[in-house]
Design a protein around this motif. Structure first.
Motif, PDB file in Angstrom:
ATOM      1  N   ALA A  99       0.815  -1.159   0.128  1.00 29.73           N
ATOM      2  CA  ALA A  99       0.001  -0.035   0.012  1.00 29.73           C
ATOM      3  C   ALA A  99       0.760   1.100  -0.094  1.00 29.73           C
ATOM      4  O   ALA A  99       1.871   1.387   0.811  1.00 29.73           O
ATOM      5  N   PRO A 100       0.580   2.240  -0.889  1.00 31.36           N
ATOM      6  CA  PRO A 100       1.515   3.406  -0.980  1.00 31.36           C
ATOM      7  C   PRO A 100       1.066   4.456   0.080  1.00 31.36           C
ATOM      8  O   PRO A 100      -0.075   4.075   0.623  1.00 31.36           O
ATOM      9  N   THR A 101       1.599   5.456   0.341  1.00 30.90           N
ATOM     10  CA  THR A 101       1.225   6.255   1.450  1.00 30.90           C
ATOM     11  C   THR A 101       1.186   7.822   0.804  1.00 30.90           C
ATOM     12  O   THR A 101       1.031   8.574   1.587  1.00 30.90           O
ATOM     13  N   ARG A 102       1.358   7.978  -0.336  1.00 35.70           N
ATOM     14  CA  ARG A 102       1.039   9.334  -1.231  1.00 35.70           C
ATOM     15  C   ARG A 102       0.663   8.801  -2.554  1.00 35.70           C
ATOM     16  O   ARG A 102       0.542   7.875  -3.028  1.00 35.70           O
ATOM     17  N   GLY A 103       0.174  10.158  -3.047  1.00 37.11           N
ATOM     18  CA  GLY A 103      -0.561   9.753  -4.465  1.00 37.11           C
ATOM     19  C   GLY A 103      -2.048   9.958  -4.635  1.00 37.11           C
ATOM     20  O   GLY A 103      -2.799   9.408  -3.780  1.00 37.11           O
ATOM     21  N   LEU A 104      -2.449  10.663  -5.449  1.00 33.56           N
ATOM     22  CA  LEU A 104      -3.959  10.748  -5.736  1.00 33.56           C
ATOM     23  C   LEU A 104      -3.863  10.007  -7.188  1.00 33.56           C
ATOM     24  O   LEU A 104      -3.517  10.209  -8.111  1.00 33.56           O
ATOM     25  N   ARG A 105      -4.922   9.121  -7.382  1.00 39.88           N
ATOM     26  CA  ARG A 105      -5.146   8.427  -8.765  1.00 39.88           C
ATOM     27  C   ARG A 105      -5.637   9.197  -9.663  1.00 39.88           C
ATOM     28  O   ARG A 105      -6.898   9.792  -9.375  1.00 39.88           O
ATOM     29  N   GLN A 106      -4.778   9.670 -10.661  1.00 36.72           N
ATOM     30  CA  GLN A 106      -5.368  10.335 -11.667  1.00 36.72           C
ATOM     31  C   GLN A 106      -6.469   9.660 -12.571  1.00 36.72           C
ATOM     32  O   GLN A 106      -6.155   8.162 -12.679  1.00 36.72           O
ATOM     33  N   GLY A 107      -7.410  10.080 -12.939  1.00 34.42           N
ATOM     34  CA  GLY A 107      -8.562   9.590 -13.563  1.00 34.42           C
ATOM     35  C   GLY A 107      -9.580   9.180 -12.616  1.00 34.42           C
ATOM     36  O   GLY A 107     -10.927   8.921 -13.006  1.00 34.42           O
ATOM     37  N   ASP A 108      -9.325   9.058 -11.181  1.00 32.44           N
ATOM     38  CA  ASP A 108     -10.470   8.958 -10.289  1.00 32.44           C
ATOM     39  C   ASP A 108     -11.235  10.347 -10.319  1.00 32.44           C
ATOM     40  O   ASP A 108     -10.833  11.313 -10.142  1.00 32.44           O
ATOM     41  N   PRO A 109     -12.508  10.125 -10.275  1.00 40.47           N
ATOM     42  CA  PRO A 109     -13.434  11.325 -10.411  1.00 40.47           C
ATOM     43  C   PRO A 109     -13.425  12.147  -9.143  1.00 40.47           C
ATOM     44  O   PRO A 109     -13.490  13.345  -9.220  1.00 40.47           O
ATOM     45  N   LEU A 110     -12.855  11.556  -8.062  1.00 42.92           N
ATOM     46  CA  LEU A 110     -12.585  12.499  -6.686  1.00 42.92           C
ATOM     47  C   LEU A 110     -11.224  13.275  -6.734  1.00 42.92           C
ATOM     48  O   LEU A 110     -11.133  14.177  -6.057  1.00 42.92           O
ATOM     49  N   SER A 111     -10.323  12.738  -7.505  1.00 43.39           N
ATOM     50  CA  SER A 111      -8.834  13.303  -7.418  1.00 43.39           C
ATOM     51  C   SER A 111      -8.832  14.849  -7.684  1.00 43.39           C
ATOM     52  O   SER A 111      -7.993  15.331  -6.936  1.00 43.39           O
ATOM     53  N   PRO A 112      -9.422  15.242  -8.812  1.00 44.26           N
ATOM     54  CA  PRO A 112      -9.426  16.645  -9.026  1.00 44.26           C
ATOM     55  C   PRO A 112      -9.869  17.669  -7.758  1.00 44.26           C
ATOM     56  O   PRO A 112      -9.275  18.702  -7.472  1.00 44.26           O
ATOM     57  N   TYR A 113     -10.912  17.262  -7.335  1.00 47.83           N
ATOM     58  CA  TYR A 113     -11.477  17.838  -6.098  1.00 47.83           C
ATOM     59  C   TYR A 113     -10.589  17.666  -4.874  1.00 47.83           C
ATOM     60  O   TYR A 113     -10.319  18.721  -4.193  1.00 47.83           O
ATOM     61  N   LEU A 114      -9.715  16.779  -4.583  1.00 48.54           N
ATOM     62  CA  LEU A 114      -8.901  16.329  -3.719  1.00 48.54           C
ATOM     63  C   LEU A 114      -7.773  17.244  -3.835  1.00 48.54           C
ATOM     64  O   LEU A 114      -7.038  17.926  -2.959  1.00 48.54           O
ATOM     65  N   PHE A 115      -7.218  17.313  -5.155  1.00 52.58           N
ATOM     66  CA  PHE A 115      -6.204  18.131  -5.399  1.00 52.58           C
ATOM     67  C   PHE A 115      -6.345  19.648  -5.178  1.00 52.58           C
ATOM     68  O   PHE A 115      -5.358  20.516  -4.708  1.00 52.58           O
ATOM     69  N   LEU A 116      -7.906  20.027  -5.400  1.00 51.70           N
ATOM     70  CA  LEU A 116      -8.191  21.426  -5.146  1.00 51.70           C
ATOM     71  C   LEU A 116      -8.016  21.974  -3.728  1.00 51.70           C
ATOM     72  O   LEU A 116      -7.387  22.791  -3.384  1.00 51.70           O
ATOM     73  N   LEU A 117      -8.075  20.748  -2.773  1.00 51.11           N
ATOM     74  CA  LEU A 117      -7.933  20.908  -1.498  1.00 51.11           C
ATOM     75  C   LEU A 117      -6.350  21.119  -1.146  1.00 51.11           C
ATOM     76  O   LEU A 117      -5.899  22.098  -0.318  1.00 51.11           O
ATOM     77  N   VAL A 118      -5.434  20.413  -1.911  1.00 49.85           N
ATOM     78  CA  VAL A 118      -4.226  20.451  -1.507  1.00 49.85           C
ATOM     79  C   VAL A 118      -3.628  21.767  -2.152  1.00 49.85           C
ATOM     80  O   VAL A 118      -2.774  22.508  -1.335  1.00 49.85           O
ATOM     81  N   ALA A 119      -3.973  22.081  -3.290  1.00 49.13           N
ATOM     82  CA  ALA A 119      -3.669  23.477  -3.722  1.00 49.13           C
ATOM     83  C   ALA A 119      -4.145  24.679  -2.933  1.00 49.13           C
ATOM     84  O   ALA A 119      -3.699  25.712  -2.875  1.00 49.13           O
ATOM     85  N   ASP A 155      -1.690  23.576 -12.646  1.00 47.76           N
ATOM     86  CA  ASP A 155      -0.546  24.552 -12.859  1.00 47.76           C
ATOM     87  C   ASP A 155      -1.019  25.880 -11.983  1.00 47.76           C
ATOM     88  O   ASP A 155      -2.312  26.173 -11.565  1.00 47.76           O
ATOM     89  N   SER A 156       0.030  26.737 -11.555  1.00 46.61           N
ATOM     90  CA  SER A 156       0.012  27.950 -10.836  1.00 46.61           C
ATOM     91  C   SER A 156       0.724  28.946 -11.462  1.00 46.61           C
ATOM     92  O   SER A 156       1.892  28.811 -11.887  1.00 46.61           O
ATOM     93  N   LEU A 157       0.258  29.965 -11.325  1.00 45.42           N
ATOM     94  CA  LEU A 157       0.972  31.465 -11.637  1.00 45.42           C
ATOM     95  C   LEU A 157       1.069  32.332 -10.489  1.00 45.42           C
ATOM     96  O   LEU A 157       0.176  32.491  -9.823  1.00 45.42           O
TER      97      LEU A 157
END
Length: 160
Positions: A99-119, A155-157
């Protein structure tokens, strides 16, 4: 989602268009190019393409708690994130599951929203630096509010 995610983020948030941030970015870069005087301006583009694979799960959990999500909700989300297990095949021999301890599964419908929280963590740090006077955003005209950063999904500016 719009109540939780800052105005600097435009991707995956209902009611917001990524083109709004594109327009702001264009105008900000135009202002930077036209700037005259002793104090210069700067824009830094961060490509967080690989960041999906490197998101520490403990960070994701702590940012959701810091943002005020209910503990049961956080536990449910973390159960979804941590449910992944992998096997590796080397020379036709499979390893044991791990089992990994990091990473968000790309392609998973939940991942973009979780990445928003990270950002949002990055956005909060940049807003804090601006509020403390450690950095100053770019103004497209004299009466416009300063823009210190714009977020476009992965991406961030940064503008200063």
């Amino acid at each position: 989602m719009p109540d939780v995610i800052s105005d600097n983020q435009s991707a995956f948030v209902p009611g917001r268009l990524i083109t709004d941030n594109i327009l702001l970015a264009y105008e900000s870069i135009h202002s930077i190019k036209k700037k005259r005087g002793k104090m210069g301006l700067c824009a830094v583009k961060l490509d967080m393409h690989k960041a999906y694979d490197r998101v520490e799960w403990i960070y994701l959990e702590k940012i959701m708690i810091k943002m005020g999500f209910h503990r049961q909700w956080v536990d449910l989300i973390m159960a979804c994130v941590k449910s992944v297990k992998y096997k590796v095949r080397v020379n036709s021999m499979e390893t044991e599951f791990f089992a990994p301890t990091r990473g968000l599964r790309q392609g998973d419908p939940l991942s973009p929203y979780l990445f928003l929280l990270v950002a949002e963590g990055l956005s909060s740090l940049l807003n804090g630096a601006e509020n403390r006077g450690e950095m100053q955003g770019v103004r497209v005209c004299r009466d416009a509010p300063p823009v210190s950063h714009l977020l476009f999904a992965d991406d961030s500016l940064i503008l200063m």
